[in-house]
Motif scaffolding. Sequence first.
Motif, PDB file in Angstrom:
ATOM      1  N   UNK A 108      36.173 -36.609  -3.228  1.00 35.10           N
ATOM      2  CA  UNK A 108      37.061 -36.414  -2.092  1.00 35.10           C
ATOM      3  C   UNK A 108      36.771 -35.126  -1.329  1.00 35.10           C
ATOM      4  N   UNK A 109      36.994 -35.158   0.002  1.00 33.02           N
ATOM      5  CA  UNK A 109      36.879 -33.939   0.806  1.00 33.02           C
ATOM      6  C   UNK A 109      38.273 -33.412   1.123  1.00 33.02           C
ATOM      7  N   UNK A 110      38.520 -32.137   0.827  1.00 34.52           N
ATOM      8  CA  UNK A 110      39.841 -31.517   1.027  1.00 34.52           C
ATOM      9  C   UNK A 110      39.625 -30.200   1.746  1.00 34.52           C
ATOM     10  N   UNK A 111      39.755 -30.137   3.042  1.00 37.73           N
ATOM     11  CA  UNK A 111      39.397 -28.904   3.745  1.00 37.73           C
ATOM     12  C   UNK A 111      40.497 -27.837   3.688  1.00 37.73           C
ATOM     13  N   UNK A 112      40.083 -26.586   3.864  1.00 36.50           N
ATOM     14  CA  UNK A 112      41.024 -25.470   3.991  1.00 36.50           C
ATOM     15  C   UNK A 112      41.615 -25.006   2.676  1.00 36.50           C
ATOM     16  N   UNK A 113      41.018 -25.392   1.577  1.00 39.11           N
ATOM     17  CA  UNK A 113      41.598 -24.975   0.291  1.00 39.11           C
ATOM     18  C   UNK A 113      40.636 -24.033  -0.438  1.00 39.11           C
ATOM     19  N   UNK A 114      41.204 -22.950  -0.959  1.00 38.78           N
ATOM     20  CA  UNK A 114      40.347 -21.967  -1.630  1.00 38.78           C
ATOM     21  C   UNK A 114      39.845 -22.493  -2.952  1.00 38.78           C
ATOM     22  N   UNK A 115      38.716 -21.933  -3.384  1.00 41.79           N
ATOM     23  CA  UNK A 115      38.078 -22.435  -4.609  1.00 41.79           C
ATOM     24  C   UNK A 115      39.013 -22.357  -5.801  1.00 41.79           C
ATOM     25  N   UNK A 116      39.771 -21.242  -5.812  1.00 42.20           N
ATOM     26  CA  UNK A 116      40.660 -21.056  -6.945  1.00 42.20           C
ATOM     27  C   UNK A 116      41.631 -22.245  -7.077  1.00 42.20           C
ATOM     28  N   UNK A 117      42.219 -22.650  -5.919  1.00 40.86           N
ATOM     29  CA  UNK A 117      43.163 -23.770  -5.940  1.00 40.86           C
ATOM     30  C   UNK A 117      42.444 -25.071  -6.255  1.00 40.86           C
ATOM     31  N   UNK A 118      41.223 -25.191  -5.741  1.00 38.41           N
ATOM     32  CA  UNK A 118      40.461 -26.412  -6.023  1.00 38.41           C
ATOM     33  C   UNK A 118      40.288 -26.594  -7.530  1.00 38.41           C
ATOM     34  N   UNK A 119      40.006 -25.449  -8.176  1.00 34.69           N
ATOM     35  CA  UNK A 119      39.785 -25.513  -9.629  1.00 34.69           C
ATOM     36  C   UNK A 119      41.046 -25.944 -10.353  1.00 34.69           C
ATOM     37  N   UNK A 120      42.174 -25.403  -9.880  1.00 35.35           N
ATOM     38  CA  UNK A 120      43.454 -25.772 -10.499  1.00 35.35           C
ATOM     39  C   UNK A 120      43.679 -27.271 -10.353  1.00 35.35           C
ATOM     40  N   UNK A 121      43.362 -27.760  -9.147  1.00 33.50           N
ATOM     41  CA  UNK A 121      43.570 -29.197  -8.912  1.00 33.50           C
ATOM     42  C   UNK A 121      42.693 -30.048  -9.817  1.00 33.50           C
ATOM     43  N   UNK A 122      41.430 -29.625  -9.954  1.00 30.74           N
ATOM     44  CA  UNK A 122      40.513 -30.397 -10.793  1.00 30.74           C
ATOM     45  C   UNK A 122      41.038 -30.450 -12.226  1.00 30.74           C
ATOM     46  N   UNK A 123      41.478 -29.278 -12.730  1.00 32.91           N
ATOM     47  CA  UNK A 123      42.007 -29.246 -14.101  1.00 32.91           C
ATOM     48  C   UNK A 123      43.199 -30.175 -14.242  1.00 32.91           C
ATOM     49  N   UNK A 124      44.058 -30.125 -13.225  1.00 31.12           N
ATOM     50  CA  UNK A 124      45.250 -30.934 -13.245  1.00 31.12           C
ATOM     51  C   UNK A 124      44.907 -32.429 -13.281  1.00 31.12           C
ATOM     52  N   UNK A 125      43.944 -32.805 -12.430  1.00 30.19           N
ATOM     53  CA  UNK A 125      43.558 -34.222 -12.381  1.00 30.19           C
ATOM     54  C   UNK A 125      42.893 -34.659 -13.681  1.00 30.19           C
ATOM     55  N   UNK A 126      42.102 -33.728 -14.259  1.00 27.70           N
ATOM     56  CA  UNK A 126      41.456 -34.066 -15.538  1.00 27.70           C
ATOM     57  C   UNK A 126      42.534 -34.430 -16.570  1.00 27.70           C
ATOM     58  N   UNK A 127      43.598 -33.630 -16.568  1.00 26.37           N
ATOM     59  CA  UNK A 127      44.699 -33.902 -17.501  1.00 26.37           C
ATOM     60  C   UNK A 127      45.336 -35.248 -17.215  1.00 26.37           C
ATOM     61  N   UNK A 128      45.573 -35.493 -15.926  1.00 31.76           N
ATOM     62  CA  UNK A 128      46.239 -36.750 -15.570  1.00 31.76           C
ATOM     63  C   UNK A 128      45.400 -37.955 -15.936  1.00 31.76           C
ATOM     64  N   UNK A 129      44.063 -37.868 -15.663  1.00 22.99           N
ATOM     65  CA  UNK A 129      43.211 -39.028 -15.917  1.00 22.99           C
ATOM     66  C   UNK A 129      42.899 -39.188 -17.404  1.00 22.99           C
ATOM     67  N   UNK A 130      42.903 -38.089 -18.120  1.00 18.47           N
ATOM     68  CA  UNK A 130      42.533 -38.143 -19.537  1.00 18.47           C
ATOM     69  C   UNK A 130      41.035 -38.268 -19.716  1.00 18.47           C
ATOM     70  N   UNK A 131      40.402 -39.138 -18.930  1.00 18.77           N
ATOM     71  CA  UNK A 131      38.956 -39.279 -18.999  1.00 18.77           C
ATOM     72  C   UNK A 131      38.468 -39.602 -17.595  1.00 18.77           C
ATOM     73  N   UNK A 132      37.493 -38.835 -17.067  1.00 11.59           N
ATOM     74  CA  UNK A 132      37.010 -39.122 -15.715  1.00 11.59           C
ATOM     75  C   UNK A 132      36.184 -37.992 -15.131  1.00 11.59           C
ATOM     76  N   UNK A 133      35.724 -38.257 -13.904  1.00  9.47           N
ATOM     77  CA  UNK A 133      34.908 -37.271 -13.184  1.00  9.47           C
ATOM     78  C   UNK A 133      35.561 -36.992 -11.839  1.00  9.47           C
ATOM     79  N   UNK A 134      35.723 -35.728 -11.497  1.00 10.32           N
ATOM     80  CA  UNK A 134      36.343 -35.382 -10.208  1.00 10.32           C
ATOM     81  C   UNK A 134      35.370 -34.545  -9.395  1.00 10.32           C
ATOM     82  N   UNK A 135      35.159 -34.925  -8.138  1.00 11.41           N
ATOM     83  CA  UNK A 135      34.239 -34.199  -7.264  1.00 11.41           C
ATOM     84  C   UNK A 135      34.973 -33.840  -5.978  1.00 11.41           C
ATOM     85  N   UNK A 136      35.057 -32.534  -5.694  1.00  6.65           N
ATOM     86  CA  UNK A 136      35.712 -32.108  -4.452  1.00  6.65           C
ATOM     87  C   UNK A 136      34.753 -31.308  -3.594  1.00  6.65           C
ATOM     88  N   UNK A 137      34.884 -31.525  -2.277  1.00  2.00           N
ATOM     89  CA  UNK A 137      34.178 -30.650  -1.344  1.00  2.00           C
ATOM     90  C   UNK A 137      35.222 -30.130  -0.378  1.00  2.00           C
TER      91      UNK A 137
END
Length: 874
Positions: free
Chosen positions: A775-804
């Motif tokens: 997914x592309x998510x503009x205007x978000x700092x890397x720090x927040x992006x990382x938080x989101x990725x961690x959060x999604x990893x937890x929600x999915x339990x198993x998966x791959x997340x790619x953000x730009x």
Amino acid sequence: MKTTAEIRQSFLDFFHSKGHQVVASSSLVPENDPTLLFTNAGMNQFKDVFLGLDKRPYLRATTAQRCVRAGGKHNDLENVGYTARHHTFFEMLGNFSFGDYFKHDAINFAWEFLTSPQWLGLPKEKLWVTVYETDNEAYDIWHKEVGIPAECIIRIGDNKGAPYASDNFWAMGDTGPCGPCTEIFYDHGEHIWGGPPGSPEEDGDRYIEIWNVVFMQYNRLADGTMEKLPRPSVDTGMGLERISAVLQHVNSNYDIDIFKTLVSKAAEVVGTTDLSNKSLRVIADHIRSCAYLIADGVIPSNEGRGYVLRRIIRRAVRHGHLLGAKEAFFYKLVPTLIEVMAEAGRDVKEKQANVEKLLRLEEEQFARTLERGLALLDEALSEVKNGVLSGEVAFKLYDTYGFPLDLTADVCRERNITIDEAGFEREMEAQRTRAQAASQFGVDYNNVIRVEGETKFEGYTESESLAKVTALFHDGKSVEQILAGQSAVVVLENTPFYAESGGQIGDSGYLLTQGVSFNVKDTQKYGQVFGHIGELEHGSLSVGQIVNAVVDIERRHQTSLNHSATHLLHAALRQLLGSHVVQKGSLVADNALRFDFSHPEAISKAQLAEIERLVNQKIRANFLIQTDIMDIEAAKAKGAMALFGEKYANQVRVLTMGDFSIELCGGIHAKRTGDIGLFKITAETAVAAGIRRIEAVTGENAIDWILDQQYILTQSAELLKSDINSLTDKIQQLQDKAKKGEKELQSLKEKAAMQAGSDLAKSVVKINGVSVIVHQLDGIETKSLRVMVDDLKNQLGSGVIVFASVLDEKVNLVVGVTSDLTTRVKAGELVNFMAQQVGGKGGGRPDMAMAGGSQPENVAQALIVAQNWLNENL
Ligand code: SER
């Protein structure tokens, strides 16, 4: 065993006991003698006394004079450190008779001091002497009175190819006091190679000259005539380091106490243990000349004395580098130097902080290019075929890397390579020509305007006078007439216009006569004449015509206030910062003044305020600005500040402002200091290492400047809804508030990101059974992006997340992989692969990796690439 300090003191004590006045060493920068680069003999400070032009209250004097023999035509710098007796700096012990005693006493004093057990007690049989071939008087004194055997007295004639060109005829220079001399030699013993003076082996190290006793009898004039001095005199010189070597039973000067201590300190500061390394001697020698030169007011620069100093410092730094020095080391030797120099160290101690600072600055500045320059030289040297380094390389090193020629030569010498000096000079010349060509905008009138006679300057008393046009120049040519619309230079027989000099700008104004008006924009001196530069606005003007020359008095008035303020500033700086402050340049214009001076560090705000206060106090004292014409000697006796290196005429103009400032000056000044009204510093900056610049305004300009600042303050206060007094508090409060706001914003962003993240969980797609979010998510700092990725990893339990994400024209990529999948997909690999699409790179752990990129236009492509990569790899 006597220390060097004790030997110095014994010498002065001995001659004191013989009725000599002990006189302090003079500065290394010779006063009143622009022909001499550095003080190079004890007699320099007495030159005029020998010539009968100056008188002292004593007829006998003794000194331990610091000398520098480096630079100039005979430059031994390269040899220093490699031979037993070459130095850049040494001390010369001397006794002088100004028309008092002559040969008899001079010889007997020397002998007594050297051989008497009460003084140095040297064995008589070790001493040899030379006399000038025809000097039977000196010969007889040595032989018959002193009792030196005939075989130990050598007559030396004109052995240097011309009348009076002899090792036994001493002259200060091509002109000046001179006379025959007798020299005393010490035989260091059979175990050292060498022969007595005059023999073919005289250059060996066995027989060493220790004392030169000159019988000053003549003044050599420029045409070679030998004029008899009013009264025959004596000037002697004994190298302190050499006599110390004799008394300390060593052959090399570098083995005496002073150098041993300096060498081991040098070893300590560069971090070596090999005390025999020649580079240590170089450093030990060089710290002496460099520290004393700076203490005596020389500053490293690109010309004259300053360049000699720079060359010596850079050579020392290079040798430190050879020994492995990793940081600035040279200045660290100053305390040890002060200590070993004992009494003579006081002159450096007084300026210690300054000396250390300048040395450190110069070293740090050079260190920045040293390595690169050495690498270039190394490469060039490895390609040298015929043993000669090309002039181009030497020039490039000089021009780009700041390598003085003798420094390059020093490196070359270590590999037996010489430099094509002629080639170097050619490059230098070519550069000069290029620089000249570049500066020739329009016409260079300096080469064109050559007018006989001189313009009489009337501007000290007049601002308007009638004057005859004596020459006209238009378009680089001398013309008889100029016409309306033409630019020209008008030369007048007499003028009230001040021509630019001493930092003060040239006057502007008008040359007027019936139907004619020439607008003068600037005035310059061309030899003895004044050129009025500008444009003819009306009529025509011819050579021979009379014009009324009218100076723009308002502009001149403003300029004169700035000029007087410059003198007050100069005096204030010397009073508040110290006597090391020396003027290095100035610009006195109508709207501002600029003053450059030597000082090793930035001037603090508090000091600047103090300087302003003092200058303004002297303005309010409303001193009369007094001008006197007097001869230069009288002016110096009054303590007038003169610029070194400036040539002053015999009659000089002296400007005095109360008891505060007295300076030689040809400029135009206010009548009283009170006319200046107000002095305000507007800037303080660095111009070069060790040189500061103060800019300031006076009078109306100072008021305007303050009003402008005031306006800015009131405007700012209004904008902030505050008053000036609480402005800083208000700004502080606002800054705190802004910081707090930023923090809040950041946490809101993160919250929003989490929210968006949980929404994203719905956009999961399956690739080969694995949950994937791209997914592309503009205007978000890397720090927040990382938080989101961690959060999604937890929600999915198993998966791959790619953000730009694109933020501020930059691309951030984040890839997260849950740990169960890291054997199939490595986050680092994927992110790197994507990054290539957006002109970047990155990396990280297998479960979380980030990358940056600079091509936001390719983000969509990067996401497609990621999708495909996952299709293939999952
Ligand atoms: N002036 C002589 C010299 O320099 C003696 O002091 O050698």
